[in-house]
Scaffold this motif. Structure first.
Motif, PDB file in Angstrom:
ATOM      1  N   SER A   1       0.883  -1.165   0.000  1.00 40.59           N
ATOM      2  CA  SER A   1       0.000   0.000   0.000  1.00 40.59           C
ATOM      3  C   SER A   1       0.912   1.203   0.000  1.00 40.59           C
ATOM      4  O   SER A   1       1.681   1.391   0.926  1.00 40.59           O
ATOM      5  CB  SER A   1      -0.900   0.010   1.229  1.00 40.59           C
ATOM      6  OG  SER A   1      -1.994  -0.826   1.008  1.00 40.59           O
ATOM      7  N   TYR A   2       0.803   2.016  -1.022  1.00 38.05           N
ATOM      8  CA  TYR A   2       1.731   3.118  -1.242  1.00 38.05           C
ATOM      9  C   TYR A   2       1.036   4.425  -0.943  1.00 38.05           C
ATOM     10  O   TYR A   2      -0.026   4.700  -1.472  1.00 38.05           O
ATOM     11  CB  TYR A   2       2.202   3.102  -2.697  1.00 38.05           C
ATOM     12  CG  TYR A   2       3.248   4.109  -2.971  1.00 38.05           C
ATOM     13  CD1 TYR A   2       4.580   3.808  -2.745  1.00 38.05           C
ATOM     14  CD2 TYR A   2       2.917   5.376  -3.406  1.00 38.05           C
ATOM     15  CE1 TYR A   2       5.557   4.739  -2.976  1.00 38.05           C
ATOM     16  CE2 TYR A   2       3.883   6.314  -3.634  1.00 38.05           C
ATOM     17  CZ  TYR A   2       5.207   5.992  -3.424  1.00 38.05           C
ATOM     18  OH  TYR A   2       6.168   6.938  -3.647  1.00 38.05           O
TER      19      TYR A   2
ATOM     20  N   GLU B   1       3.139 -16.616  11.064  1.00 36.60           N
ATOM     21  CA  GLU B   1       2.963 -15.162  11.114  1.00 36.60           C
ATOM     22  C   GLU B   1       2.732 -14.572   9.722  1.00 36.60           C
ATOM     23  O   GLU B   1       3.353 -14.988   8.747  1.00 36.60           O
ATOM     24  CB  GLU B   1       4.204 -14.497  11.722  1.00 36.60           C
ATOM     25  CG  GLU B   1       4.428 -14.820  13.176  1.00 36.60           C
ATOM     26  CD  GLU B   1       5.725 -14.247  13.704  1.00 36.60           C
ATOM     27  OE1 GLU B   1       5.949 -14.330  14.917  1.00 36.60           O
ATOM     28  OE2 GLU B   1       6.526 -13.726  12.885  1.00 36.60           O
ATOM     29  N   MET B   2       1.845 -13.587   9.665  1.00 38.38           N
ATOM     30  CA  MET B   2       1.653 -12.792   8.453  1.00 38.38           C
ATOM     31  C   MET B   2       2.463 -11.513   8.626  1.00 38.38           C
ATOM     32  O   MET B   2       2.264 -10.772   9.580  1.00 38.38           O
ATOM     33  CB  MET B   2       0.172 -12.456   8.249  1.00 38.38           C
ATOM     34  CG  MET B   2      -0.114 -11.744   6.945  1.00 38.38           C
ATOM     35  SD  MET B   2       0.068 -12.806   5.510  1.00 38.38           S
ATOM     36  CE  MET B   2      -1.495 -13.708   5.578  1.00 38.38           C
ATOM     37  N   VAL B   3       3.401 -11.277   7.702  1.00 40.28           N
ATOM     38  CA  VAL B   3       4.312 -10.147   7.827  1.00 40.28           C
ATOM     39  C   VAL B   3       3.768  -8.930   7.087  1.00 40.28           C
ATOM     40  O   VAL B   3       3.269  -9.038   5.963  1.00 40.28           O
ATOM     41  CB  VAL B   3       5.710 -10.509   7.264  1.00 40.28           C
ATOM     42  CG1 VAL B   3       6.634  -9.294   7.290  1.00 40.28           C
ATOM     43  CG2 VAL B   3       6.319 -11.652   8.067  1.00 40.28           C
ATOM     44  N   ALA B   4       3.856  -7.767   7.735  1.00 36.94           N
ATOM     45  CA  ALA B   4       3.539  -6.482   7.105  1.00 36.94           C
ATOM     46  C   ALA B   4       4.742  -5.570   7.313  1.00 36.94           C
ATOM     47  O   ALA B   4       5.469  -5.700   8.307  1.00 36.94           O
ATOM     48  CB  ALA B   4       2.290  -5.866   7.731  1.00 36.94           C
ATOM     49  N   VAL B   5       4.980  -4.652   6.386  1.00 38.73           N
ATOM     50  CA  VAL B   5       6.138  -3.754   6.450  1.00 38.73           C
ATOM     51  C   VAL B   5       5.667  -2.313   6.342  1.00 38.73           C
ATOM     52  O   VAL B   5       4.811  -1.989   5.515  1.00 38.73           O
ATOM     53  CB  VAL B   5       7.145  -4.077   5.324  1.00 38.73           C
ATOM     54  CG1 VAL B   5       8.248  -3.023   5.263  1.00 38.73           C
ATOM     55  CG2 VAL B   5       7.755  -5.465   5.535  1.00 38.73           C
TER      56      VAL B   5
ATOM     57  N   ILE C   1       3.064  -3.876   2.126  1.00 38.38           N
ATOM     58  CA  ILE C   1       4.092  -2.887   2.442  1.00 38.38           C
ATOM     59  C   ILE C   1       3.436  -1.520   2.303  1.00 38.38           C
ATOM     60  O   ILE C   1       2.803  -1.244   1.293  1.00 38.38           O
ATOM     61  CB  ILE C   1       5.302  -2.980   1.502  1.00 38.38           C
ATOM     62  CG1 ILE C   1       5.893  -4.392   1.505  1.00 38.38           C
ATOM     63  CG2 ILE C   1       6.373  -1.965   1.891  1.00 38.38           C
ATOM     64  CD1 ILE C   1       6.964  -4.599   0.454  1.00 38.38           C
ATOM     65  N   VAL C   2       3.577  -0.704   3.313  1.00 40.27           N
ATOM     66  CA  VAL C   2       3.067   0.670   3.251  1.00 40.27           C
ATOM     67  C   VAL C   2       4.276   1.597   3.120  1.00 40.27           C
ATOM     68  O   VAL C   2       5.180   1.555   3.947  1.00 40.27           O
ATOM     69  CB  VAL C   2       2.256   1.033   4.506  1.00 40.27           C
ATOM     70  CG1 VAL C   2       1.813   2.490   4.451  1.00 40.27           C
ATOM     71  CG2 VAL C   2       1.046   0.120   4.637  1.00 40.27           C
TER      72      VAL C   2
END
Length: 461
Positions: A19-20, A311-315, A346-347
């Protein structure tokens, strides 16, 4: 000031979602702002009636036969004056002097002086770009006489850019130590933590990026019980309060564990933030684990991050890519490293402006228009808090301008790029763009309604 919101979405097992988000325009709790979802609940009844705010057309100076036209009863901003000064300069590009201005409508004497000041600075930059250093030096001397870091937004901008351009000229002539000590932003943030927190609460840039960024992550992990957020721009951690509240309120899919790994160079800063977040998670009865990675982005290794199979990874990348954009090998290596972590989302939060061009004068104009807008914003949103504003400008803003204008080649540190560049760049890593959710945009509009001084901000997809 306009805001743009974009995203990248996962389509198959080999594609990562990003997500940008591109940013643009009394005593408070010293720890965190008021509960973000309490802000939204105040306007819950308006959600169905709200639509994303349309972009407002920027005020563009008009000129006819050398006469500049002002809008009726204008509030003359620093950005507006800089644009007028550039138009004036280009009209007189065939000579070395600037002709007197003519206006169709009245303008104050103070604004006329600001116009002269801005014109001198822009002419100095133009002269420097064609190696007319003596002329540039004389014009900068005029700027020093009338500009001040404690004055109007326009005069503060002129002060900072005059300093940066002078340093650049000194470097070119060998009159300055090239080993100038670079300000460590994280160290300064630690020194002025209460100021940073207060400014985050008062600036639409911070608030909107926090709400929309965290909502993008919440949307991506809606059906996940074990979540691992890797945060490369944790700052005060106030944005994570939004995430934690959202996860704690889930009834259909209770969270078994929220793990946050914070990456930075200040161990003290990260540990203090971790203690505050742990205490908040305990009050929410949210299963929580906080870890730190003390490292530069260029020194990261996969073993630093303990990612479990379930685990679900988010950045989250808040104004981090601009720090390595000037070195193609570093930014490509970093994004490749992030992708190996296999995040679901990814944000990315970055400025929408191109200061990465190799042509000095183009970079100068991009930077000075951005700086003028930011100074206008700080003056409006931090009105009455001149001490806070001064600290923000001295700690972050002044250094950013020095790095953009005074440094070149391998010395370049901070550079920004526009969204078309990022789209092309991320596509090389098979990172796929996706829109933010409608709820994210509704929330962004609601946030704008919480402060009268944010009324001039706009939001765009």
């Amino acid at each position: 000031m306009a805001s743009q919101f974009e995203g990248f979405e996962k389509k198959d097992k080999n594609e990562t979602r990003i997500s940008y988000l591109v940013e643009t325009k009394k005593d408070q709790n010293p720890c965190f702002p008021q509960a973000p979802f309490e802000i939204l609940s105040k306007y819950q009844s308006q959600l169905k009636r709200l639509t994303p705010q349309k972009s407002k057309e920027p005020i563009v100076p008009q000129t006819t036969n050398g006469t500049l036209t002002f809008p009726s009863n204008p509030v003359v901003s620093a950005e507006f004056i800089m644009k007028l000064a550039r138009m004036r300069l280009h009209e007189d590009c065939s000579s070395n002097s600037i002709n007197p201005l003519k206006f169709q409508s009245g303008i104050s004497e103070e604004n006329l002086k600001d116009m002269e000041l801005a014109s001198n600075l822009l002419m100095a930059a133009e002269n420097f770009s064609i190696e007319q250093f003596d002329r540039a030096e004389k014009l900068l001397n005029q700027c020093v006489l009338f500009a001040s870091p404690c004055d109007s937004p326009l005069r503060r901008v002129v002060t900072y850019f005059t300093e940066a351009l002078r340093e650049r000229m000194d470097r070119e002539s060998g009159r300055i130590d090239l080993e100038r000590k670079i300000v460590d932003v994280e160290e300064h943030a630690l020194m002025f933590k209460s100021v940073s927190l207060s400014c985050e609460q008062k600036l639409p840039l911070s608030q909107i990026s926090q709400f929309t960024g965290m909502q993008a992550i919440l949307d991506s992990v809606a059906s996940t019980r074990k979540i691992h957020l890797i945060d490369f721009g944790i700052r005060s951690g106030s944005h994570l309060i939004i995430l934690m509240q959202g996860l704690a309120s889930r009834n259909d899919c209770p969270v078994e564990l929220l793990k946050i790994t914070a990456v930075g160079t200040s161990k003290i800063w990260l540990e203090k933030t971790g203690k505050t977040l742990s205490s908040f998670a305990e009050s929410l009865k949210l299963p929580f684990l906080f870890k730190t990675v003390i490292s530069q982005l260029s020194d990261l290794k996969e073993g630093f991050f303990e990612v479990e199979a379930e685990e679900m990874v988010a950045v989250f990348l808040f104004l981090k890519l601009c720090g390595i954009l000037a070195w193609p090998n570093r930014i490509e290596s970093f994004i490749g490293f992030v992708k190996k972590l296999n995040p679901c989302v990814i944000v990315v939060v970055e400025m929408e402006v191109n200061t990465n061009t190799p042509i000095f004068i183009d970079r100068f104009y991009e930077a000075i228009f951005l700086a003028s807008t930011i100074c206008d914003l700080l003056d409006t949103c931090l009105k009455g808090d001149s001490m806070f504003r001064n600290i923000v400008e001295e700690t972050y803003f002044r250094e950013m301008i020095l790095r953009t204008i005074a440094e070149e080649g391998e010395e370049k540190i901070h550079r920004f790029a526009k969204i078309d560049f990022w789209r092309e760049f991320f596509a090389r890593f098979d990172l796929v763009e996706a829109e933010l959710s409608a709820l994210s945009l509704y929330q962004a509009n609601l946030v704008l309604k919480t402060s009268p001084c944010w009324s001039s901000a706009t939001i765009e997809m």
